[in-house]
Design a protein around this motif. Structure first.
Motif, PDB file in Angstrom:
ATOM      1  N   CYS A 186      35.082  45.675  29.363  1.00 29.54           N
ATOM      2  CA  CYS A 186      34.509  45.542  30.704  1.00 29.54           C
ATOM      3  C   CYS A 186      33.951  46.881  31.188  1.00 29.54           C
ATOM      4  O   CYS A 186      32.867  46.931  31.783  1.00 29.54           O
ATOM      5  CB  CYS A 186      35.567  45.035  31.685  1.00 29.54           C
ATOM      6  N   ALA A 187      34.685  47.964  30.923  1.00 31.42           N
ATOM      7  CA  ALA A 187      34.211  49.291  31.326  1.00 31.42           C
ATOM      8  C   ALA A 187      32.906  49.631  30.618  1.00 31.42           C
ATOM      9  O   ALA A 187      31.951  50.123  31.228  1.00 31.42           O
ATOM     10  CB  ALA A 187      35.281  50.338  31.033  1.00 31.42           C
ATOM     11  N   ARG A 188      32.859  49.336  29.322  1.00 33.88           N
ATOM     12  CA  ARG A 188      31.659  49.638  28.557  1.00 33.88           C
ATOM     13  C   ARG A 188      30.470  48.795  29.028  1.00 33.88           C
ATOM     14  O   ARG A 188      29.313  49.221  28.937  1.00 33.88           O
ATOM     15  CB  ARG A 188      31.915  49.392  27.072  1.00 33.88           C
ATOM     16  N   ALA A 189      30.755  47.599  29.546  1.00 28.79           N
ATOM     17  CA  ALA A 189      29.697  46.697  30.000  1.00 28.79           C
ATOM     18  C   ALA A 189      29.237  47.003  31.425  1.00 28.79           C
ATOM     19  O   ALA A 189      28.368  46.301  31.948  1.00 28.79           O
ATOM     20  CB  ALA A 189      30.179  45.255  29.906  1.00 28.79           C
ATOM     21  N   ASP A 228      49.247  50.477  35.336  1.00 24.40           N
ATOM     22  CA  ASP A 228      49.078  51.576  34.378  1.00 24.40           C
ATOM     23  C   ASP A 228      47.818  51.374  33.538  1.00 24.40           C
ATOM     24  O   ASP A 228      47.033  52.302  33.317  1.00 24.40           O
ATOM     25  CB  ASP A 228      50.293  51.680  33.450  1.00 24.40           C
ATOM     26  N   ALA A 229      47.641  50.140  33.060  1.00 22.57           N
ATOM     27  CA  ALA A 229      46.478  49.834  32.221  1.00 22.57           C
ATOM     28  C   ALA A 229      45.183  49.995  33.011  1.00 22.57           C
ATOM     29  O   ALA A 229      44.195  50.537  32.504  1.00 22.57           O
ATOM     30  CB  ALA A 229      46.597  48.416  31.661  1.00 22.57           C
ATOM     31  N   LEU A 230      45.179  49.539  34.257  1.00 25.72           N
ATOM     32  CA  LEU A 230      43.988  49.673  35.091  1.00 25.72           C
ATOM     33  C   LEU A 230      43.667  51.143  35.350  1.00 25.72           C
ATOM     34  O   LEU A 230      42.498  51.536  35.397  1.00 25.72           O
ATOM     35  CB  LEU A 230      44.182  48.937  36.415  1.00 25.72           C
ATOM     36  N   ALA A 231      44.701  51.952  35.498  1.00 18.80           N
ATOM     37  CA  ALA A 231      44.487  53.384  35.749  1.00 18.80           C
ATOM     38  C   ALA A 231      43.829  54.074  34.566  1.00 18.80           C
ATOM     39  O   ALA A 231      43.107  55.055  34.745  1.00 18.80           O
ATOM     40  CB  ALA A 231      45.814  54.058  36.088  1.00 18.80           C
ATOM     41  N   ASP A 257      36.755  52.374  35.154  1.00 19.00           N
ATOM     42  CA  ASP A 257      35.408  51.813  35.229  1.00 19.00           C
ATOM     43  C   ASP A 257      35.348  50.343  34.814  1.00 19.00           C
ATOM     44  O   ASP A 257      34.256  49.787  34.655  1.00 19.00           O
ATOM     45  CB  ASP A 257      34.453  52.630  34.350  1.00 19.00           C
ATOM     46  N   ALA A 258      36.518  49.722  34.638  1.00 21.67           N
ATOM     47  CA  ALA A 258      36.529  48.328  34.180  1.00 21.67           C
ATOM     48  C   ALA A 258      35.978  47.368  35.228  1.00 21.67           C
ATOM     49  O   ALA A 258      35.513  46.282  34.888  1.00 21.67           O
ATOM     50  CB  ALA A 258      37.942  47.917  33.770  1.00 21.67           C
ATOM     51  N   GLY A 259      36.046  47.750  36.496  1.00 21.57           N
ATOM     52  CA  GLY A 259      35.519  46.891  37.547  1.00 21.57           C
ATOM     53  C   GLY A 259      36.482  46.736  38.694  1.00 21.57           C
ATOM     54  O   GLY A 259      37.358  47.582  38.913  1.00 21.57           O
ATOM     55  N   VAL A 260      36.329  45.652  39.435  1.00 27.21           N
ATOM     56  CA  VAL A 260      37.180  45.361  40.592  1.00 27.21           C
ATOM     57  C   VAL A 260      38.328  44.473  40.132  1.00 27.21           C
ATOM     58  O   VAL A 260      38.106  43.377  39.609  1.00 27.21           O
ATOM     59  CB  VAL A 260      36.391  44.664  41.706  1.00 27.21           C
ATOM     60  N   ARG A 308      31.738  38.226  50.468  1.00 26.95           N
ATOM     61  CA  ARG A 308      30.369  38.759  50.431  1.00 26.95           C
ATOM     62  C   ARG A 308      30.361  40.233  50.059  1.00 26.95           C
ATOM     63  O   ARG A 308      29.483  40.692  49.320  1.00 26.95           O
ATOM     64  CB  ARG A 308      29.698  38.533  51.785  1.00 26.95           C
ATOM     65  N   HIS A 309      31.332  40.980  50.572  1.00 20.14           N
ATOM     66  CA  HIS A 309      31.414  42.406  50.225  1.00 20.14           C
ATOM     67  C   HIS A 309      31.717  42.574  48.735  1.00 20.14           C
ATOM     68  O   HIS A 309      31.084  43.374  48.049  1.00 20.14           O
ATOM     69  CB  HIS A 309      32.484  43.093  51.065  1.00 20.14           C
ATOM     70  N   LEU A 310      32.688  41.798  48.253  1.00 21.15           N
ATOM     71  CA  LEU A 310      33.081  41.895  46.848  1.00 21.15           C
ATOM     72  C   LEU A 310      31.916  41.603  45.916  1.00 21.15           C
ATOM     73  O   LEU A 310      31.722  42.289  44.912  1.00 21.15           O
ATOM     74  CB  LEU A 310      34.222  40.906  46.565  1.00 21.15           C
ATOM     75  N   THR A 311      31.147  40.586  46.258  1.00 18.27           N
ATOM     76  CA  THR A 311      30.111  40.112  45.351  1.00 18.27           C
ATOM     77  C   THR A 311      28.735  40.716  45.633  1.00 18.27           C
ATOM     78  O   THR A 311      27.748  40.311  45.023  1.00 18.27           O
ATOM     79  CB  THR A 311      30.001  38.587  45.412  1.00 18.27           C
ATOM     80  N   SER A 312      28.673  41.688  46.527  1.00 17.28           N
ATOM     81  CA  SER A 312      27.397  42.319  46.835  1.00 17.28           C
ATOM     82  C   SER A 312      27.069  43.464  45.892  1.00 17.28           C
ATOM     83  O   SER A 312      25.989  44.036  45.940  1.00 17.28           O
ATOM     84  CB  SER A 312      27.395  42.851  48.275  1.00 17.28           C
ATOM     85  N   HIS A 313      28.041  43.806  45.011  1.00 12.05           N
ATOM     86  CA  HIS A 313      27.857  44.906  44.081  1.00 12.05           C
ATOM     87  C   HIS A 313      27.394  44.364  42.728  1.00 12.05           C
ATOM     88  O   HIS A 313      27.317  43.161  42.512  1.00 12.05           O
ATOM     89  CB  HIS A 313      29.160  45.691  43.931  1.00 12.05           C
ATOM     90  N   GLY A 314      27.107  45.237  41.834  1.00 10.54           N
ATOM     91  CA  GLY A 314      26.560  44.852  40.546  1.00 10.54           C
ATOM     92  C   GLY A 314      27.501  44.068  39.669  1.00 10.54           C
ATOM     93  O   GLY A 314      27.096  43.449  38.702  1.00 10.54           O
ATOM     94  N   THR A 315      28.809  44.077  39.995  1.00  7.54           N
ATOM     95  CA  THR A 315      29.767  43.385  39.141  1.00  7.54           C
ATOM     96  C   THR A 315      29.852  41.899  39.419  1.00  7.54           C
ATOM     97  O   THR A 315      30.592  41.192  38.758  1.00  7.54           O
ATOM     98  CB  THR A 315      31.162  44.005  39.314  1.00  7.54           C
TER      99      THR A 315
END
Length: 247
Positions: A111-114, A132-135, A139-142, A237-244
């Motif tokens: 996901c980070a690479r994408a 821990d994994a998310l940290a 750049d993996a996303g939201v 709307r805020h969550l989905t207004s970004h490129g992800t």
């Protein structure tokens, strides 16, 4: 109304459920448990612009389906939403944690690479390990922690790490879930059902049962239902207004 975590493909008649979601004008994130289920599940909602299909590899079957990681990688460019993914530290799945961690780590890396994705994440009895994994992959996303059931300390850490939360009627039926929900940032909360796994009135929850979570939040937040609905819609709307992702 928003159901940001439902397993549409696992209802006995998923086409009928999807049509009803369209009739009721629901926003639904239809999650999958394996990459091989994604194409068929996405086909359920071709004429449903407010239903999106997430690409998942569920932790409870990661040890059986880890061989589908190459398929996950091939499909990832086609999706903006990922889930259900994560870790499960329950006693019946703890022995498979090495496989779960391998799969989750690989998914986050992909996901980070994408360029990042909106991710709905399972963290039952494994909140610290998930955080821990998310940290390690910022750049993996939201990250949206679905049905969060960790400690208040883990909740505080999740908030600090920028996580979102999806909460449903089952979580809000108990004192612990309500207490956790009360401490979640209101601008990072969405509703869900986790249907058909969750039971409501002795039956499988439908996506439109998310309105029960809205009513519970109205009580927890001491706000009118209309105010809660407005907040949830702004959050989506805020969550989905970004490129992800996009509504």
């Amino acid at each position: 109304m928003i159901d940001f975590h439902a397993h549409l493909d696992l209802y006995p008649d998923p086409h009928t459920v999807a049509r009803e979601c369209v009739i009721r004008d629901l926003y639904v994130l239809s999650v999958t448990t394996t990459p091989s289920a994604w194409s068929g599940t996405a086909a359920l909602t071709r004429d449903a612009p407010r239903i999106r299909t997430a690409l998942g590899l569920h932790p409870q079957i990661a040890h059986e389906r880890k061989g589908e990681l190459p398929l996950f990688e091939r499909l990832l460019p086609q999706v903006r939403y990922v889930g259900e993914i994560g870790l499960d530290g329950g006693p019946e799945f703890r022995r498979y944690l090495p496989d779960q961690e391998h799969v989750f780590s690989r998914v986050l890396s992909l996901c980070a690479r994408a360029g990042g994705r909106v991710m709905t994440i399972h963290s039952r009895r494994a909140a610290t390990q998930v955080l821990d994994a998310l940290a390690t992959e910022p750049d993996a996303g939201v990250a949206i922690l679905h049905w969060f059931s960790g400690t208040h300390r883990e909740l505080a850490r999740a908030v600090d790490q920028g996580c979102w939360f999806s909460i449903g009627p089952a979580m809000l039926a108990g004192d612990k879930g309500r207490a956790l929900a009360a401490k979640m940032p209101r601008d990072r909360v969405l509703t869900e059902t986790d249907g058909p796994f969750v039971q409501v009135d002795g039956r499988a929850a439908w996506p439109w049962d998310a309105d029960r979570a809205v009513k519970a939040l109205s009580q927890i937040w001491s706000e009118p239902i209309s105010t809660v609905q407005g907040q949830l819609l702004r959050n989506l709307r805020h969550l989905t207004s970004h490129g992800t992702g996009a509504v």
